[in-house]
Write an enzyme that holds these catalytic residues in place. Structure first.
Site, PDB file in Angstrom:
ATOM      1  N   ASP A   1       8.938  -5.653  -9.407  1.00 53.96           N
ATOM      2  CA  ASP A   1       9.102  -5.999  -8.375  1.00 53.96           C
ATOM      3  C   ASP A   1       9.560  -7.247  -7.963  1.00 53.96           C
ATOM      4  O   ASP A   1       9.568  -8.036  -8.729  1.00 53.96           O
ATOM      5  CB  ASP A   1       8.097  -5.488  -7.241  1.00 53.96           C
ATOM      6  CG  ASP A   1       8.391  -5.143  -5.742  1.00 53.96           C
ATOM      7  OD1 ASP A   1       9.522  -5.521  -5.479  1.00 53.96           O
ATOM      8  OD2 ASP A   1       7.465  -5.110  -4.903  1.00 53.96           O
TER       9      ASP A   1
ATOM     10  N   ARG B   1      12.002   9.072  -2.464  1.00 51.52           N
ATOM     11  CA  ARG B   1      11.085   8.392  -1.322  1.00 51.52           C
ATOM     12  C   ARG B   1      11.487   9.834   0.029  1.00 51.52           C
ATOM     13  O   ARG B   1      10.463  10.213   0.572  1.00 51.52           O
ATOM     14  CB  ARG B   1      12.064   7.263  -0.574  1.00 51.52           C
ATOM     15  CG  ARG B   1      11.637   6.245  -1.418  1.00 51.52           C
ATOM     16  CD  ARG B   1      10.187   5.769  -1.341  1.00 51.52           C
ATOM     17  NE  ARG B   1       9.667   5.593  -0.026  1.00 51.52           N
ATOM     18  CZ  ARG B   1       9.648   4.205   0.615  1.00 51.52           C
ATOM     19  NH1 ARG B   1      10.350   3.153   0.065  1.00 51.52           N
ATOM     20  NH2 ARG B   1       9.315   4.024   1.899  1.00 51.52           N
TER      21      ARG B   1
ATOM     22  N   GLN C   1       6.106   4.512  -1.410  1.00 50.62           N
ATOM     23  CA  GLN C   1       6.952   4.125  -2.553  1.00 50.62           C
ATOM     24  C   GLN C   1       6.039   4.430  -3.868  1.00 50.62           C
ATOM     25  O   GLN C   1       6.737   5.205  -4.834  1.00 50.62           O
ATOM     26  CB  GLN C   1       7.093   2.654  -2.594  1.00 50.62           C
ATOM     27  CG  GLN C   1       7.852   2.282  -3.802  1.00 50.62           C
ATOM     28  CD  GLN C   1       9.381   2.766  -3.512  1.00 50.62           C
ATOM     29  OE1 GLN C   1      10.106   2.558  -2.583  1.00 50.62           O
ATOM     30  NE2 GLN C   1       9.778   3.488  -4.554  1.00 50.62           N
TER      31      GLN C   1
ATOM     32  N   CYS D   1      11.073  -0.580  -6.845  1.00 51.89           N
ATOM     33  CA  CYS D   1      11.198   0.016  -5.769  1.00 51.89           C
ATOM     34  C   CYS D   1      12.641  -0.190  -5.080  1.00 51.89           C
ATOM     35  O   CYS D   1      12.843   0.178  -4.020  1.00 51.89           O
ATOM     36  CB  CYS D   1      10.009  -0.318  -4.898  1.00 51.89           C
ATOM     37  SG  CYS D   1       9.950  -2.086  -4.623  1.00 51.89           S
TER      38      CYS D   1
ATOM     39  N   ARG E   1       5.674  -0.334   9.206  1.00 53.94           N
ATOM     40  CA  ARG E   1       5.820  -1.217   8.635  1.00 53.94           C
ATOM     41  C   ARG E   1       5.521  -2.562   9.120  1.00 53.94           C
ATOM     42  O   ARG E   1       6.252  -3.189   9.948  1.00 53.94           O
ATOM     43  CB  ARG E   1       7.363  -1.362   7.959  1.00 53.94           C
ATOM     44  CG  ARG E   1       7.628  -2.712   7.038  1.00 53.94           C
ATOM     45  CD  ARG E   1       8.961  -2.398   6.292  1.00 53.94           C
ATOM     46  NE  ARG E   1       8.734  -1.392   5.191  1.00 53.94           N
ATOM     47  CZ  ARG E   1       9.463  -1.427   4.218  1.00 53.94           C
ATOM     48  NH1 ARG E   1      10.832  -2.499   4.224  1.00 53.94           N
ATOM     49  NH2 ARG E   1       9.463  -0.764   3.170  1.00 53.94           N
TER      50      ARG E   1
ATOM     51  N   HIS F   1       1.877  -0.381  -0.330  1.00 52.78           N
ATOM     52  CA  HIS F   1       3.232   0.412  -0.164  1.00 52.78           C
ATOM     53  C   HIS F   1       2.961   1.748  -0.839  1.00 52.78           C
ATOM     54  O   HIS F   1       3.604   2.213  -1.917  1.00 52.78           O
ATOM     55  CB  HIS F   1       4.498  -0.368  -0.937  1.00 52.78           C
ATOM     56  CG  HIS F   1       5.709   0.105  -0.452  1.00 52.78           C
ATOM     57  ND1 HIS F   1       5.804   1.113   0.683  1.00 52.78           N
ATOM     58  CD2 HIS F   1       6.878  -0.427  -0.797  1.00 52.78           C
ATOM     59  CE1 HIS F   1       7.176   1.165   0.777  1.00 52.78           C
ATOM     60  NE2 HIS F   1       7.822   0.339   0.084  1.00 52.78           N
TER      61      HIS F   1
END
Ligand code: CP
Ligand code: NVA
Length: 304
Positions: A219, A287, A134, A259, A104, A131
């Site tokens: 988001d 996830r 996700q 998310c 990340r 991402h």
């Protein structure tokens, strides 16, 4: 043979995603039945975090443990990455000591440079631009609840961020459509969308983007790394909240996804995220399951 990485959603084909989704179902069912499954015994995942995380760290660390392997957590503060060791050198060293790496970080260029110097598969655990893990969990969650995502309409309400770019790539792979509504000044960067991607439409008004949608998603307005823009974004995004009125424009059985982490009263109203159409906890749980299938696939290849 070339090493298979998952640096952005478009790195895997539909055939590969279908395999990973099928394996996710199997692996999730084993987990629910307390059935031990250790295909990655004696394998090691290294996780590099240059930004905060709850879900990504937990799901990869727990997932690797459940698959019989080990996961090691490194962050910028404690590792030499924070003292300027080149990512190329870090990749050489880390990839000689483990079987797979998750990162990340900030710019997509960092993970690309890392992967180019890695002897083992590299997974994107979030960059400024993508991402993919996700969105894989989200697509799986939709399919799990509704059967297929092909031909469906997803409404994206909010910032043109990493989640949106991964959704746009997923739309091309899985053949669905994304209605996008972003405020002025926060529009899609066309250099981050494939020129042949016809699977999205831009809408000036967020309520228009929701019309007929099978899934409404949003988001945070300020992603990690953009904190100094927060005050300006709060103003610009006024009106982009996903509330009950917007959900009413969607299909009656539309799902709501986020998310997480979420800000109730900013990008989403409590009545929506805590309401009956919300599947945010399933998304978060998935996830774990999709990433276990992804780890299995990237380390061992297709299992029958
Ligand atoms: N959704 C997600 O990636 O959460 P974390 O930032 O907690 O990992
Ligand atoms: N777009 C958000 C997602 C967090 C999981 C961010 O990048 O901060």
């Amino acid at each position: 043979m070339a090493i298979k990485h998952f640096l952005q959603f478009s790195d895997l084909t539909l055939d590969e995603f279908e395999h990973v989704i099928e394996r996710t179902r199997v692996i999730k069912s084993k987990f629910k039945n307390y059935e031990p499954y250790h295909p990655l015994a004696d394998r090691t995942l290294v996780m590099v975090f240059e930004k905060n995380s709850t879900r990504t760290r937990l799901s990869f660390e727990a997932g690797m443990h459940q698959l019989g392997g080990a996961a090691i957590y490194l962050n910028t503060r404690d590792s030499q990455l924070g003292r300027g060791e080149p990512v190329e050198d870090a990749a050489q060293v880390m990839s000689r000591m483990c079987d797979i790496i998750m990162i990340r970080t900030f710019g997509q260029d960092i993970i690309e440079r890392f992967a180019a110097n890695s002897r083992v598969p590299v997974i994107n655990g979030l960059t400024n631009e993508h991402h993919p893990c996700q969105v894989l969990a989200d697509v799986f969650t939709y399919i799990e609840q509704r059967g297929t995502i092909k031909g469906k309409t997803v409404a994206w309400i909010g910032d043109a961020n990493n989640m949106l770019y991964s959704w746009l790539q997923a739309a091309q792979v899985f053949d669905f459509h994304v209605n996008v509504s972003t405020p002025k000044g926060y529009e899609i960067d066309p250099t981050l969308v494939a020129a042949d991607n016809t699977h999205y439409t831009l809408h000036a008004l967020p309520s228009d983007a929701c019309v007929g949608a099978h899934l409404v998603t949003t988001d945070v307005w300020t992603s990690m790394g953009f904190e100094e823009e927060n005050a300006a974004r709060l103003k610009a995004f006024d009106g982009w909240i996903v509330d009950a009125a917007k959900m009413q424009r969607a299909q009656p059985d539309a799902l709501f996804m986020h998310c997480l982490p979420a800000h109730r009263g900013e990008e989403v109203a409590a009545e929506v995220i805590d309401g009956p159409q919300s599947v945010v906890w399933d998304e978060a749980e998935n996830r774990l399951h999709v990433q276990k299938a992804l780890l299995e696939y990237l380390v061992l290849g297709k299992l029958n």
